[in-house]
Design an enzyme around this catalytic site. Structure first.
Site, PDB file in Angstrom:
ATOM      1  N   CYS A 147       6.262   0.565  -2.483  1.00 42.66           N
ATOM      2  CA  CYS A 147       6.540   1.855  -3.141  1.00 42.66           C
ATOM      3  C   CYS A 147       6.757   2.864  -2.024  1.00 42.66           C
ATOM      4  CB  CYS A 147       5.407   2.239  -4.084  1.00 42.66           C
ATOM      5  SG  CYS A 147       3.782   2.333  -3.295  1.00 42.66           S
TER       6      CYS A 147
HETATM    7  O1  THJ Z   1       3.916   5.524  -3.405  1.00 41.19           O
HETATM    8  S1  THJ Z   1       2.523   5.859  -3.580  1.00 41.19           S
HETATM    9  O2  THJ Z   1       2.077   5.511  -4.939  1.00 41.19           O
HETATM   10  O3  THJ Z   1       1.658   5.273  -2.573  1.00 41.19           O
HETATM   11  S2  THJ Z   1       2.395   7.780  -3.392  1.00 41.19           S
END
Ligand code: THJ
Length: 173
Positions: free
Chosen positions: A123
């Protein structure tokens, strides 16, 4: 005297340089499985994650199933890692519960198999990817791992060392 020196020399050669090199060479060869390649790059023993260098090798190599669980607007404004497929976190469990045909139709890539060892989630900085990995593990994808550095680490690396990104892989923004 001389024979003791030879024993000492060969011990140091075999224990410190030759054998590890042989292992590393095998791990980096094209015959190595994705998992062998992943862990050959890692010094630490934590096998639930992959580091940037190894991820980069797998992206170049193409032998990777990389899922980016950020929201589409984040990819559009910040960029994406080549070869990654976007499945926002909220859809991950549903997606990995689909039949292979449904998955392929929706995400345009084959659905990973539960036994696959090249299944990686990322992510922005690791939190959502961790949740995604936990979710798919519940569905049987036991070997799923996380690229914890996420887009933040990839972008930082690219900005600092743009020449290090092999030409074969275009830098998508
Ligand atoms: O991408 S995140 O959920 O670590 S902020």
């Amino acid at each position: 005297m001389a024979s003791r020196a030879v024993v000492r020399l060969s011990k140091s050669v075999f224990s410190r340089s030759v054998l590890p090199r042989v292992v590393i060479a095998k791990a980096l060869s094209s015959n190595a499985s994705p998992r062998e390649r992943i862990w050959s790059c890692k010094k630490e023993t934590d096998r639930s994650q992959i580091g940037l260098e190894c991820l980069k090798d797998m992206v170049v190599d193409g032998d990777i199933q990389l899922f980016d669980v950020r929201e589409p607007h984040e990819l559009a404004s910040l960029g994406k890692i080549p070869k990654s497929v976007n499945i926002p976190l909220a859809q991950v469990v549903e997606a990995f519960s689909m039949s292979p045909a449904e998955f392929k139709e929706k995400y345009r890539v084959p659905k990973p198999d539960v036994k696959d060892e090249n299944l990686i989630f990322h992510c922005q900085s690791g939190r959502r990817a961790q949740k995604a990995v936990e979710g798919v593990k519940q569905l049987g994808f036991e070997k799923a791992i996380i690229f914890a550095g996420g887009w933040s680490e990839w972008e930082f690396y690219i900005k600092r060392r743009p020449q290090a990104v092999p030409r074969k892989v275009s830098y998508e923004r």
